[in-house]
Design a protein around this motif. Structure first.
Motif, PDB file in Angstrom:
ATOM      1  N   ARG A 197      48.051  22.341  41.268  1.00 51.95           N
ATOM      2  CA  ARG A 197      48.668  21.848  40.030  1.00 51.95           C
ATOM      3  C   ARG A 197      47.967  22.437  38.817  1.00 51.95           C
ATOM      4  NH1 ARG A 197      49.226  15.461  41.691  1.00 51.95           N
ATOM      5  NH2 ARG A 197      51.405  15.533  42.364  1.00 51.95           N
ATOM      6  N   ARG A 198      46.649  22.434  38.840  1.00 56.21           N
ATOM      7  CA  ARG A 198      45.909  22.974  37.691  1.00 56.21           C
ATOM      8  C   ARG A 198      46.184  24.466  37.497  1.00 56.21           C
ATOM      9  NH1 ARG A 198      40.832  22.229  39.147  1.00 56.21           N
ATOM     10  NH2 ARG A 198      41.136  20.438  40.515  1.00 56.21           N
ATOM     11  N   GLN A 199      46.326  25.161  38.622  1.00 53.27           N
ATOM     12  CA  GLN A 199      46.614  26.607  38.546  1.00 53.27           C
ATOM     13  C   GLN A 199      47.995  26.905  37.982  1.00 53.27           C
ATOM     14  OE1 GLN A 199      46.213  27.897  42.606  1.00 53.27           O
ATOM     15  NE2 GLN A 199      44.360  29.071  42.148  1.00 53.27           N
ATOM     16  N   THR A 200      48.930  25.986  38.164  1.00 54.84           N
ATOM     17  CA  THR A 200      50.336  26.325  37.900  1.00 54.84           C
ATOM     18  C   THR A 200      50.976  25.536  36.753  1.00 54.84           C
ATOM     19  OG1 THR A 200      50.956  24.739  39.615  1.00 54.84           O
ATOM     20  CG2 THR A 200      50.827  27.055  40.270  1.00 54.84           C
ATOM     21  N   ASP A 201      50.300  24.500  36.251  1.00 54.37           N
ATOM     22  CA  ASP A 201      50.901  23.634  35.224  1.00 54.37           C
ATOM     23  C   ASP A 201      51.421  24.426  34.018  1.00 54.37           C
ATOM     24  OD1 ASP A 201      50.758  21.259  36.511  1.00 54.37           O
ATOM     25  OD2 ASP A 201      49.023  20.471  35.406  1.00 54.37           O
ATOM     26  N   MET A 202      50.596  25.324  33.528  1.00 54.51           N
ATOM     27  CA  MET A 202      50.991  26.062  32.316  1.00 54.51           C
ATOM     28  C   MET A 202      52.229  26.908  32.551  1.00 54.51           C
ATOM     29  SD  MET A 202      48.681  26.747  29.450  1.00 54.51           S
ATOM     30  CE  MET A 202      47.931  28.353  29.651  1.00 54.51           C
ATOM     31  N   ALA A 203      52.235  27.624  33.676  1.00 57.83           N
ATOM     32  CA  ALA A 203      53.375  28.491  33.990  1.00 57.83           C
ATOM     33  C   ALA A 203      54.643  27.650  34.138  1.00 57.83           C
ATOM     34  CB  ALA A 203      53.108  29.287  35.258  1.00 57.83           C
ATOM     35  N   ASN A 204      54.511  26.487  34.771  1.00 51.63           N
ATOM     36  CA  ASN A 204      55.680  25.633  34.947  1.00 51.63           C
ATOM     37  C   ASN A 204      56.188  25.107  33.617  1.00 51.63           C
ATOM     38  OD1 ASN A 204      56.034  25.826  37.730  1.00 51.63           O
ATOM     39  ND2 ASN A 204      54.431  24.323  38.128  1.00 51.63           N
ATOM     40  N   GLU A 205      55.253  24.749  32.761  1.00 54.93           N
ATOM     41  CA  GLU A 205      55.641  24.249  31.443  1.00 54.93           C
ATOM     42  C   GLU A 205      56.410  25.326  30.671  1.00 54.93           C
ATOM     43  OE1 GLU A 205      52.582  22.214  29.410  1.00 54.93           O
ATOM     44  OE2 GLU A 205      53.758  22.020  27.577  1.00 54.93           O
ATOM     45  N   THR A 206      55.913  26.550  30.731  1.00 55.65           N
ATOM     46  CA  THR A 206      56.569  27.656  30.032  1.00 55.65           C
ATOM     47  C   THR A 206      57.966  27.909  30.600  1.00 55.65           C
ATOM     48  OG1 THR A 206      54.403  28.651  29.766  1.00 55.65           O
ATOM     49  CG2 THR A 206      56.289  30.072  29.354  1.00 55.65           C
ATOM     50  N   VAL A 239      64.165  24.754  44.362  1.00 57.87           N
ATOM     51  CA  VAL A 239      63.662  25.669  45.392  1.00 57.87           C
ATOM     52  C   VAL A 239      62.127  25.638  45.452  1.00 57.87           C
ATOM     53  CG1 VAL A 239      63.460  28.113  46.033  1.00 57.87           C
ATOM     54  CG2 VAL A 239      65.673  27.201  45.316  1.00 57.87           C
ATOM     55  N   ASP A 240      61.500  25.668  44.281  1.00 63.43           N
ATOM     56  CA  ASP A 240      60.040  25.708  44.231  1.00 63.43           C
ATOM     57  C   ASP A 240      59.482  24.279  44.181  1.00 63.43           C
ATOM     58  OD1 ASP A 240      57.391  25.856  43.582  1.00 63.43           O
ATOM     59  OD2 ASP A 240      57.646  27.318  41.970  1.00 63.43           O
ATOM     60  N   PRO A 241      58.827  23.832  45.243  1.00 69.78           N
ATOM     61  CA  PRO A 241      58.360  22.440  45.287  1.00 69.78           C
ATOM     62  C   PRO A 241      57.269  22.139  44.262  1.00 69.78           C
ATOM     63  CG  PRO A 241      57.465  23.695  47.141  1.00 69.78           C
ATOM     64  CD  PRO A 241      58.473  24.574  46.463  1.00 69.78           C
ATOM     65  N   VAL A 242      56.506  23.153  43.865  1.00 74.29           N
ATOM     66  CA  VAL A 242      55.444  22.921  42.883  1.00 74.29           C
ATOM     67  C   VAL A 242      56.051  22.721  41.486  1.00 74.29           C
ATOM     68  CG1 VAL A 242      53.407  23.943  41.788  1.00 74.29           C
ATOM     69  CG2 VAL A 242      53.721  24.137  44.262  1.00 74.29           C
ATOM     70  N   TYR A 243      57.106  23.451  41.219  1.00 74.65           N
ATOM     71  CA  TYR A 243      57.844  23.271  39.958  1.00 74.65           C
ATOM     72  C   TYR A 243      58.484  21.882  39.940  1.00 74.65           C
ATOM     73  CZ  TYR A 243      61.016  24.719  36.105  1.00 74.65           C
ATOM     74  OH  TYR A 243      61.695  24.853  34.914  1.00 74.65           O
ATOM     75  N   ALA A 244      59.108  21.503  41.030  1.00 77.19           N
ATOM     76  CA  ALA A 244      59.741  20.183  41.115  1.00 77.19           C
ATOM     77  C   ALA A 244      58.701  19.087  40.881  1.00 77.19           C
ATOM     78  CB  ALA A 244      60.394  19.998  42.481  1.00 77.19           C
ATOM     79  N   ARG A 283      56.339  14.838  37.464  1.00 78.92           N
ATOM     80  CA  ARG A 283      55.174  14.221  36.800  1.00 78.92           C
ATOM     81  C   ARG A 283      55.403  14.133  35.294  1.00 78.92           C
ATOM     82  NH1 ARG A 283      50.618  17.572  37.220  1.00 78.92           N
ATOM     83  NH2 ARG A 283      51.846  19.164  38.266  1.00 78.92           N
ATOM     84  N   ARG A 284      56.031  15.173  34.752  1.00 76.49           N
ATOM     85  CA  ARG A 284      56.211  15.244  33.306  1.00 76.49           C
ATOM     86  C   ARG A 284      57.345  14.338  32.839  1.00 76.49           C
ATOM     87  NH1 ARG A 284      56.568  15.231  28.980  1.00 76.49           N
ATOM     88  NH2 ARG A 284      56.253  16.671  27.249  1.00 76.49           N
ATOM     89  N   PHE A 285      58.400  14.250  33.663  1.00 69.37           N
ATOM     90  CA  PHE A 285      59.591  13.470  33.284  1.00 69.37           C
ATOM     91  C   PHE A 285      59.989  12.513  34.402  1.00 69.37           C
ATOM     92  CE2 PHE A 285      60.066  17.694  31.352  1.00 69.37           C
ATOM     93  CZ  PHE A 285      60.129  17.360  30.003  1.00 69.37           C
TER      94      PHE A 285
END
Ligand SMILES: Nc1ncnc2c1ncn2[C@@H]1O[C@H](COP(=O)(O)OP(=O)(O)OP(=O)(O)O)[C@@H](O)[C@H]1O
Ligand SMILES: [Mg+2]
Length: 363
Positions: A280-289, A349-354, A359-361
């Motif tokens: 999550r820490r590695q990917t949060d920023m990319a997902n937010e963008t 498709v991407d479970p980390v994005y989901a 978490r955000r919404f």
């Protein structure tokens, strides 16, 4: 440093491809029977890795393999460069014949990019180069078994006339050349082979790449841990439940867990939580963008799907997504490979994005 048994960046080497034996076997059979095949799957589902395995097995059996990568190909000259790169990497029996044919057209394999960097009138005619490279390809295939893979084939749609040209060059050689087209732009790929107006209409059988099965994933995770003296405990179960078999995300999470597992020590119960936190820490920023760049209605739809809510219903009304907008967002996101069907429902498709969206919404 010890090498992780769970690589998660880029395609895998043929020998690392696990859990895809049936699909690999099926593809080899198709190539051998010269049934032209289109391999369809979302981004990072392991298409290129599977093609590496298919290529390696056929190469071992004496087939010459040409792997053309058309990712975001942007012009006829760029297409020539991609073809040149593919042909210059060829090993095996067709090599001499290929070099002989190509050099007769005053082209040095592997140097096409350099040719295009010349100035003004010294520049070769890109279309003529493409013609010559494709002629070389089919000529080389006449005396030796050959597999040609067009990876990220959807890219060809960006170059005017290129699909038609490819079709023209290949159509009389489908008995000589094994052909696999692969791509992740699902609706574009489907359209390329099922739309009457397109050059490759009816030219290939479509094969889907699905998620890794729970069984395959469990084997991959358990074996990766055990072969490096780590205890996998019940990590595979948590991982499978979270990723739904998404190959790249499964490997990324398995890698994070593996890095936090100590050799020769018993499984620690909090390992899954630690791994998930890490990713999550590695990917949060990319997902937010990624999310921020989506259209407003697509964002709403992604919120519904991530939270397991129906697209048309009370939850949709609450966040202000009308039926009409929901439908067009759904179609667009399917096209882009962001959501897919899972039984009767839809899934990101991407479970980390989901997970980030949930978490955000939370709904
Ligand atoms: N059979 C497999 N077993 C385990 N992990 C796999 C497998 N296939 C793919 N992966 C994981 O998925 C990642 C991406 O694989 P690959 O590049 O082949 O996918 P792709 O569908 O071609 O992706 P792209 O759409 O980016 O081209 C690999 O780095 C690996 O972590
Ligand atoms: Mg790929």
């Amino acid at each position: 440093m010890e090498e992780s048994p769970f690589p998660f960046q880029g395609p895998l080497d043929a020998r690392h491809v696990q859990g895809r034996d049936d699909l690999v076997g099926d593809l080899i059979e198709r190539v051998t029977a010269r049934r032209v095949t289109a391999l369809l799957g979302p981004r990072r589902f392991g298409k290129t890795s599977i093609l590496h395995r298919v290529g390696a097995e056929l190469e071992d059996a004496g087939t010459t393999v040409v792997h053309v990568d058309l990712y975001e190909v942007s012009s006829t000259a760029d297409l020539a460069v991609r073809l040149d790169h593919a042909l210059a990497s060829v090993r095996g029996p067709a090599l001499d014949r290929l070099h002989h044919f190509i050099s007769a057209g005053e082209i040095n394999l592997g140097f096409v990019k350099l040719m295009f960097s010349r100035r003004g009138s010294d520049q070769p005619d890109a279309l003529a180069v493409v013609h010559h490279l494709l002629d070389g390809l089919v000529t080389a295939a006449q005396n030796t078994p050959m597999l040609v893979v067009f990876d990220e084939f959807g890219g060809i749609d960006r170059v005017d006339g290129a699909a038609g040209l490819l079709r023209t060059k290949l159509q009389h050689h489908v008995r000589d050349v094994g052909l696999i087209f692969a791509g992740s732009q699902l609706s574009l790929m489907r359209a390329m082979f099922t739309d009457v107006a397109r050059p490759f209409y009816g030219q290939a059988e479509l094969v889907d790449v699905g998620p890794l099965t729970p069984r395959a994933l469990r084997q991959i995770v358990d074996h990766g841990f055990r072969s490096t003296d780590r205890d996998p405990g019940n990590l595979a179960s948590s991982l499978i439940e979270f990723t739904g078999g998404h190959p790249q995300r499964s490997m990324q999470l398995a890698d994070a867990a593996w890095r936090h597992a100590v050799p020769d020590e018993p499984f620690r119960a909090d390992l899954w939580g630690i791994a998930l936190d890490h990713v999550r820490r590695q990917t949060d920023m990319a997902n937010e963008t990624l999310f921020a760049h989506s259209q407003a209605n697509d964002q709403k739809l992604l919120r519904l799907v991530s939270n397991g809510e129906p697209i048309f219903g009370a939850a949709a009304a609450v966040i202000g997504l009308t039926a009409g907008s929901g439908q067009s967002s759904r179609d667009r996101l399917v096209d882009q490979g962001e959501i897919m069907r899972a039984g009767n429902a839809w899934r990101v498709v991407d479970p980390v994005y989901a997970d980030w969206i949930r978490r955000r919404f939370p709904l």
